[in-house]
Write a protein that holds these residues in place. Structure first.
Motif, PDB file in Angstrom:
ATOM      1  N   GLU A 177      -4.212   1.022  -3.804  1.00 42.14           N
ATOM      2  CA  GLU A 177      -5.311   1.356  -2.905  1.00 42.14           C
ATOM      3  C   GLU A 177      -4.875   2.381  -1.852  1.00 42.14           C
ATOM      4  O   GLU A 177      -3.707   2.407  -1.448  1.00 42.14           O
ATOM      5  CB  GLU A 177      -5.811   0.089  -2.207  1.00 42.14           C
ATOM      6  CG  GLU A 177      -6.467  -0.907  -3.143  1.00 42.14           C
ATOM      7  CD  GLU A 177      -7.714  -0.355  -3.776  1.00 42.14           C
ATOM      8  OE1 GLU A 177      -8.434   0.411  -3.093  1.00 42.14           O
ATOM      9  OE2 GLU A 177      -7.974  -0.656  -4.955  1.00 42.14           O
ATOM     10  N   PRO A 178      -5.811   3.238  -1.404  1.00 37.30           N
ATOM     11  CA  PRO A 178      -5.468   4.222  -0.371  1.00 37.30           C
ATOM     12  C   PRO A 178      -4.952   3.541   0.885  1.00 37.30           C
ATOM     13  O   PRO A 178      -5.524   2.561   1.360  1.00 37.30           O
ATOM     14  CB  PRO A 178      -6.796   4.935  -0.103  1.00 37.30           C
ATOM     15  CG  PRO A 178      -7.606   4.698  -1.334  1.00 37.30           C
ATOM     16  CD  PRO A 178      -7.196   3.365  -1.861  1.00 37.30           C
ATOM     17  N   GLY A 179      -3.850   4.043   1.429  1.00 36.34           N
ATOM     18  CA  GLY A 179      -3.270   3.488   2.641  1.00 36.34           C
ATOM     19  C   GLY A 179      -2.250   2.405   2.397  1.00 36.34           C
ATOM     20  O   GLY A 179      -1.595   1.940   3.341  1.00 36.34           O
ATOM     21  N   SER A 180      -2.074   1.977   1.131  1.00 31.93           N
ATOM     22  CA  SER A 180      -1.053   0.979   0.827  1.00 31.93           C
ATOM     23  C   SER A 180       0.335   1.564   1.072  1.00 31.93           C
ATOM     24  O   SER A 180       0.566   2.759   0.844  1.00 31.93           O
ATOM     25  CB  SER A 180      -1.177   0.541  -0.634  1.00 31.93           C
ATOM     26  OG  SER A 180      -0.003  -0.116  -1.079  1.00 31.93           O
ATOM     27  N   PRO A 181       1.282   0.762   1.548  1.00 28.15           N
ATOM     28  CA  PRO A 181       2.640   1.287   1.737  1.00 28.15           C
ATOM     29  C   PRO A 181       3.273   1.794   0.451  1.00 28.15           C
ATOM     30  O   PRO A 181       4.219   2.579   0.501  1.00 28.15           O
ATOM     31  CB  PRO A 181       3.410   0.072   2.276  1.00 28.15           C
ATOM     32  CG  PRO A 181       2.381  -0.843   2.833  1.00 28.15           C
ATOM     33  CD  PRO A 181       1.165  -0.637   1.991  1.00 28.15           C
ATOM     34  N   TRP A 182       2.756   1.362  -0.713  1.00 30.04           N
ATOM     35  CA  TRP A 182       3.344   1.750  -1.989  1.00 30.04           C
ATOM     36  C   TRP A 182       2.479   2.761  -2.740  1.00 30.04           C
ATOM     37  O   TRP A 182       2.630   2.931  -3.948  1.00 30.04           O
ATOM     38  CB  TRP A 182       3.565   0.507  -2.850  1.00 30.04           C
ATOM     39  CG  TRP A 182       4.404  -0.519  -2.155  1.00 30.04           C
ATOM     40  CD1 TRP A 182       3.984  -1.722  -1.667  1.00 30.04           C
ATOM     41  CD2 TRP A 182       5.786  -0.418  -1.826  1.00 30.04           C
ATOM     42  NE1 TRP A 182       5.033  -2.385  -1.068  1.00 30.04           N
ATOM     43  CE2 TRP A 182       6.155  -1.609  -1.155  1.00 30.04           C
ATOM     44  CE3 TRP A 182       6.763   0.554  -2.042  1.00 30.04           C
ATOM     45  CZ2 TRP A 182       7.452  -1.840  -0.690  1.00 30.04           C
ATOM     46  CZ3 TRP A 182       8.058   0.320  -1.589  1.00 30.04           C
ATOM     47  CH2 TRP A 182       8.386  -0.860  -0.922  1.00 30.04           C
ATOM     48  N   GLU A 183       1.589   3.455  -2.038  1.00 27.60           N
ATOM     49  CA  GLU A 183       0.798   4.508  -2.659  1.00 27.60           C
ATOM     50  C   GLU A 183       1.672   5.749  -2.877  1.00 27.60           C
ATOM     51  O   GLU A 183       2.194   6.318  -1.916  1.00 27.60           O
ATOM     52  CB  GLU A 183      -0.399   4.875  -1.777  1.00 27.60           C
ATOM     53  CG  GLU A 183      -1.309   5.910  -2.391  1.00 27.60           C
ATOM     54  CD  GLU A 183      -2.402   6.340  -1.428  1.00 27.60           C
ATOM     55  OE1 GLU A 183      -3.364   6.988  -1.884  1.00 27.60           O
ATOM     56  OE2 GLU A 183      -2.298   6.031  -0.211  1.00 27.60           O
ATOM     57  N   PRO A 184       1.872   6.205  -4.121  1.00 29.88           N
ATOM     58  CA  PRO A 184       2.715   7.379  -4.355  1.00 29.88           C
ATOM     59  C   PRO A 184       2.168   8.622  -3.673  1.00 29.88           C
ATOM     60  O   PRO A 184       0.962   8.769  -3.466  1.00 29.88           O
ATOM     61  CB  PRO A 184       2.686   7.531  -5.886  1.00 29.88           C
ATOM     62  CG  PRO A 184       2.340   6.170  -6.398  1.00 29.88           C
ATOM     63  CD  PRO A 184       1.409   5.587  -5.368  1.00 29.88           C
ATOM     64  N   LYS A 185       3.072   9.519  -3.334  1.00 29.02           N
ATOM     65  CA  LYS A 185       2.679  10.744  -2.641  1.00 29.02           C
ATOM     66  C   LYS A 185       1.710  11.575  -3.468  1.00 29.02           C
ATOM     67  O   LYS A 185       0.795  12.217  -2.920  1.00 29.02           O
ATOM     68  CB  LYS A 185       3.922  11.574  -2.309  1.00 29.02           C
ATOM     69  CG  LYS A 185       4.885  10.908  -1.336  1.00 29.02           C
ATOM     70  CD  LYS A 185       4.262  10.715   0.029  1.00 29.02           C
ATOM     71  CE  LYS A 185       5.262  10.105   1.007  1.00 29.02           C
ATOM     72  NZ  LYS A 185       4.648   9.850   2.345  1.00 29.02           N
ATOM     73  N   ALA A 186       1.881  11.590  -4.788  1.00 27.78           N
ATOM     74  CA  ALA A 186       0.979  12.383  -5.633  1.00 27.78           C
ATOM     75  C   ALA A 186      -0.451  11.858  -5.532  1.00 27.78           C
ATOM     76  O   ALA A 186      -1.409  12.643  -5.464  1.00 27.78           O
ATOM     77  CB  ALA A 186       1.462  12.340  -7.084  1.00 27.78           C
TER      78      ALA A 186
END
Length: 476
Positions: free
Chosen positions: A237-246
């Motif tokens: 999900e957007p804003g998750s600490p594990w959201e990849p940079k891409a």
């Protein structure tokens, strides 16, 4: 005493001892069961079946059907309802996990987890089930809207075991390969995008519905695995600490109106979008050797940038590929030498504007050793060679994974470090930890996680997730 009376007493004493010696079933001659002054011969005849202190003669009582220790020719005893299962074990844990950011951002995790499991066995059949519930308190402080709590069936499967054929069906985690930290053949269960980093040398996996069977032919065994639909994960999900940079960049461009984002749903046509695996294993000269083949999908969607009627569009899709692997392991006393070589001839690789299929070769070799149960070390070196495509250049990456643990205070305390390090720019993740087992139920853990490397690297992109952690677990 008169002679007749004395003779009578002597006669009765002699008869009673003769009755005991001949084993006559006379209660007056044998005494009461459990008499602490009884002779061994008496105990053999009168104790209850199953008495752990009984003599061998007692074992010749009726036994349960299928009991390998039962005596031949004896009539079986029908078990009551309380003993229907030959084994019934249940338990679980409650855990508080807290990861406090070292970079000034919101906490990486403030979670409470409840986990319960049960195992039941009946002759050749066994059942395993587990439930997991999580409340992520830190989700309320992350940017965007995030679901704070969820509960799910974690694993749920049945197994049939026999000398020649084993079979299982259900939702489970199933691992292939011989390596520990870096394992290029661990392909059936996708990464948990909600919580990918369990520890610095281990990735969290999501259970999948699957079926499997294994056949034994002497020293050779053959295993087949089928997932009816693809085992993939959704984008974080957007804003998750594990959201990849891409993903962050694609969503930023979509929000700014520069492109539209279109992502296909997970492949879900039964068996047409399934995943399959076949493994042939044997032991040769003390070496455990496996040949493996896999056909399935990548865990995450890949994207192509295209010019559509309304402007630039990013089209996402899940791609299928094949993998062939060789794994081996050899025990060396208290240690193991192991390795893997994997060829993925049609691996889908993401480039700057599109993805394309290419050839990927992965290899890992390592050794671990346990020193008297007090010191454990594990080190592995790996290499990845990616062939050039139209959208990316040829790339070769090297790295290593490591773990070292030391126990003391009667194994109640454990201190160590672990991690994975790329030496070619993909970044590194290192962890230092201290675990304290207060007793059989309570365990406390403190430590830290540190990411490093380029912001474009697979590990370096999570540099803002550097954290100190404090975990507490109660097992029941």
């Amino acid at each position: 005493m008169r002679p007749f009376g004395l003779a009578t007493v002597i006669f009765l004493w002699a008869v009673s001892h003769l009755a005991v010696g001949l084993g006559l079933s006379t209660a007056w001659a044998q005494g009461l069961p459990g008499d602490p002054f009884a002779q061994p011969e008496e105990v053999n005849k009168r104790t209850l079946p199953g008495d752990p202190f009984g003599q061998p003669e007692e074992v010749k009582t009726p036994s349960l059907p299928g009991d390998p220790l039962g005596q031949p020719g004896l009539s079986p005893v029908t078990p009551d309802k309380e003993s229907f299962f030959s084994e019934l074990v249940y338990g679980g844990y409650l855990e508080s996990r807290n990861r406090f950011s070292l970079t000034g951002r919101e906490p990486v995790s403030l979670s409470l987890t409840a986990f319960g499991e049960i195992t039941a066995k009946k002759e050749s059949w066994s059942f395993y089930g587990s439930l997991k519930g999580v409340f992520e308190g830190a989700a309320r402080s992350w940017p965007g809207n995030h679901k704070a709590g969820w509960a799910e069936i974690y694993e749920l499967y049945v197994t049939y075991d026999s000398p020649r054929v084993d079979f299982w069906l259900g939702r489970k985690i199933h691992r292939w390969g011989a390596a520990d930290g870096y394992n290029p053949l661990d392909l059936f269960n996708p990464m948990d995008s909600r919580n990918p980093i369990a520890q610095a040398s281990l990735i969290n996996r999501v259970p999948q519905w699957m079926a499997g069977a294994a056949w034994s032919f002497g020293a050779i065994s053959l295993e087949a695995i089928v997932l009816p639909t693809a085992g993939v994960v959704a984008m974080p999900e957007p804003g998750s600490p594990w959201e990849p940079k891409a993903y962050q960049e694609l969503r930023r461009l979509r929000k700014a109106g520069f492109l539209s984002l279109d992502r296909q749903g997970p492949p879900n046509r039964w068996f047409r979008d399934g995943e399959y695996g076949l493994r042939l294993s044997s032991t040769l000269g003390g070496n455990d050797i496996s040949l493996m083949a896999y056909r399935g999908f990548g865990d995450e969607p890949l994207f192509r940038l295209e010019l559509g009627p309304t402007g630039l569009k990013a089209q996402g899709e899940y791609a299928r590929y094949t993998a062939y692997g060789l794994a081996w392991a050899r025990g060396m006393g208290a240690g193991t030498f192991r390795g893997e070589v994997v060829l993925k001839p049609d691996f889908p690789a993401q480039g700057p504007v599109a993805w394309a299929k290419t050839r990927l070769i992965q290899a890992v070799v390592g050794v671990d050793h346990d020193f008297a149960g007090l010191v454990y070390v594990n080190a592995q070196g790996f290499i990845e060679s990616l062939q050039k495509t139209r959208s990316s250049t040829k790339e070769t990456r090297y790295g290593l994974t490591y773990e070292a643990r030391v126990k003391w205070a009667r194994e109640a305390l454990e201190v160590g470090g672990r991690g994975q390090v790329y030496t070619t720019g993909e970044g590194a993740l290192n962890e230092a930890f201290l675990e304290w087992r207060l007793d059989d139920r309570w365990k406390l853990s403190i430590g830290g996680l540190w990411f490093s490397g380029s912001k474009e690297g697979s590990l370096g992109q999570y540099r803002e997730n550097d954290c100190l952690y404090l975990n507490a677990r109660f097992s029941f």
